[in-house]
Design an enzyme around this catalytic site. Structure first.
Site, mmCIF file in Angstrom:
data_model
loop_
_atom_site.group_PDB
_atom_site.id
_atom_site.type_symbol
_atom_site.label_atom_id
_atom_site.label_comp_id
_atom_site.label_asym_id
_atom_site.label_seq_id
_atom_site.Cartn_x
_atom_site.Cartn_y
_atom_site.Cartn_z
ATOM 1 N N HIS A 403 0.868 -1.182 0.000
ATOM 2 C CA HIS A 403 0.000 0.000 0.000
ATOM 3 C C HIS A 403 0.900 1.225 0.000
ATOM 4 C CE1 HIS A 403 0.611 0.276 4.438
ATOM 5 N NE2 HIS A 403 0.394 -1.030 4.438
ATOM 6 N N HIS A 410 1.069 3.198 10.760
ATOM 7 C CA HIS A 410 1.613 3.156 12.120
ATOM 8 C C HIS A 410 1.601 4.549 12.752
ATOM 9 C CE1 HIS A 410 3.053 -0.961 11.438
ATOM 10 N NE2 HIS A 410 3.382 -1.011 12.723
#
Length: 537
Positions: A403, A410
């Site tokens: 992606h 995160h």
């Protein structure tokens, strides 16, 4: 003598409202929360123009700076434009069947592009928020970010505690200091071993590199969990030969991690923390931080209604179960917001792909519109001397996820989760008995630095957000701006959730928190009243 049963009327529920009144109040609160979300407005989403601007010899877009991992590429690692258009078609239509017709390369599947189209019914809808355009490959900022990544790859196995005296670290700091638009932290205008690879917010430069919340034992009910982890072997990096690199860009199969099976260790260096973020559950570090703070009996924010109550303690509201669920609740909301930015706005390529452009240009195979500062770093020749290519050495066998890079999942989750914790706990409270790992990572040592008394809850929460976010950079799969912009996106998600939830509590309460930009805000029913005014387009 038989005691009479109480009448049905006497057994009805107690409370300020009966169930019919409560039903209407519930609808009213839902409407108010929806109005707050609507009144936030909708941000404009602006990309950096690379998809339109960079063109091949035929004059058509060649998508060289857009995410394309997993699609078929030519021998230069450039995506085949006709296949990239099948991805754009699916993103444009949003039809599930169009995503099933994307022309993948060797089989590695894309990671969840449709998540970016999901709605959220609490907090801001992901499409209502925005992050700035990503740095372009013809910018000095992008070159600065890539130079940092080359140095992170070269320094992966040097312990943070050795940075002050290591000559290669000193060279890296001096090299980064020469860049015209490097946006990492500095002292007196210079990158130093003490600021190298750190975050940019309050507390990030205080104390040991690794946050206390990644080191201290975690009280988990009747268990005590050590934060020693299974590490990977030193000096093993991936995607450094061209054939493997190209195979991975095309979605080919990767090798397996090479683990160090001798002993578990506390996080010591970039490689160790890179492995942490390779396998973590995205909200793991912040759930652990919450458990540590609860175990330390850290004081809650002054707005908690039970902080000074004479007769009650919190539990389902404003108690331990409340914050433990709240800190994880915001994670998927943050992910949906950033997945929209990734796939539907920016589609920034990963550093490993940029490494391919650099290698091809330096070996004379192609010419690209790359800002030339990236070619002046001594890190490039060190990488070439070691591996025979100019490709960015990656810590993960599979390289980056499938992606786009910008924003970072995160980092967005980090921003959301630590914002909840900063709102819940007293940010000014100093963490007791700070620690750092020994050279082998087998034991924790007492930290007695002059700044030990400055290691506050708020600072260490900012630091854990930076640690986790920048660890992905250190593995070679993200850029510095992926961290700096994404934590602010996550922060907006968390603030929005707290604003809307403030309508739902019976208690008089408020939350104080310090945003990443240093602004202090208060969230309460009174503060969100002006957001409930009826507005329309």
């Amino acid at each position: 003598m038989t005691k009479e049963r109480p009448s049905r009327q006497e057994c009805q529920e107690l409370g300020p409202e009966n169930n019919k009144q409560r039903r209407k109040s519930s609808r009213s609160i839902r409407r108010q929360a929806a109005q707050i979300a609507f009144n936030r407005g909708a941000a404009d989403h602006v990309c950096n123009g690379e998809q339109q601007d960079y063109r091949g010899a035929d004059g058509n877009p060649n998508y060289i700076a857009n995410f394309s991992k997993g699609l078929p590429h030519n021998e230069l690692g450039e995506v085949k434009p006709e296949v990239y258009k099948s991805l754009l078609k699916a993103l444009e239509s949003g039809k599930p069947q169009d995503f099933e017709t994307i022309g993948l390369g060797l089989g590695h599947k894309f990671t969840n592009p449709q998540a970016g189209l999901g709605f959220d019914l609490e907090g801001p809808d992901g499409h209502a928020l925005a992050i700035p355009p990503a740095p372009r490959i013809d910018s000095a900022e992008n070159s600065g970010e890539m130079v940092e990544l080359y140095w992170m790859a070269l320094l992966r196995d040097i312990n943070f505690t050795d940075y002050a005296n290591d000559p290669l670290v000193a060279e890296a700091a001096a090299d980064l200091s020469k860049l015209s638009d490097f946006r990492g932290p500095k002292v007196g205008g210079c990158v130093t071993p003490a600021t190298l690879f750190r975050g940019i917010h309050a507390g990030d430069l205080v104390g040991p590199y690794i946050s206390q919340f990644l080191l201290k034992d975690i009280p988990y009910g009747s268990l005590t969990i050590s934060q020693k982890q299974k590490t990977v072997q030193r000096d093993i990096n991936y995607l450094t030969d061209y054939e493997t690199w190209l195979n991975i860009q095309n979605g080919g199969k990767a090798k397996e991690d090479a683990f160090d099976n001798t002993t578990r260790r506390h996080i010591r260096n970039v490689r160790d923390i890179g492995q942490y973020v390779h396998v973590d559950a995205l909200y793991e570090a912040y759930l652990n931080a919450c458990l540590i703070l609860l175990g330390l009996k850290a004081p809650v924010d002054e707005g908690n209604p039970y902080k000074n109550s004479k007769t009650q303690i919190g539990f389902g509201t404003f108690g331990d179960p409340h914050v433990l669920s709240l800190v994880t609740e915001v994670a998927t909301r943050a992910l949906k917001a950033v997945w929209f930015q990734k796939w539907y706005v920016h589609r920034r390529f990963r550093p490993e792909a940029f490494g391919g452009l650099i290698h091809n240009q330096l070996t004379g195979r192609a010419k690209y519109p790359i800002n030339d500062e990236v070619f002046r770093t001594s890190a490039l020749e060190k990488v070439h001397s070691r591996y025979g290519t100019y490709l960015l050495p990656i810590a993960f066998p599979e390289g980056s996820p499938t992606h786009p890079a910008y924003g970072a999942g995160h980092a967005t989750v980090a921003g959301a989760c630590v914002t909840i914790l900063k709102a819940w706990f007293d940010e000014s409270w100093v963490i007791p008995e700070p620690v750092f790992p020994n050279a082998e990572g087998t034991e924790l040592c007492e930290y007695n630095g002059a700044d030990a008394g400055q290691m506050t809850v708020g600072g260490e929460l900012n630091k854990i957000a930076a640690n986790i976010s920048i660890a992905r950079n250190g593995a070679g799969v993200h850029w510095r701006s992926d961290y700096t912009e994404s934590v602010k996106l996550g922060e907006q998600i968390a603030i929005g959730v707290l604003q809307e939830q403030s309508l739902t509590f019976n208690e008089d309460n408020f939350f104080n928190l310090t945003k990443f930009d240093g602004q202090k805000i208060k969230i309460s029913r009174d503060e969100v009243k002006d957001l409930m005014e009826e507005k329309d387009d």
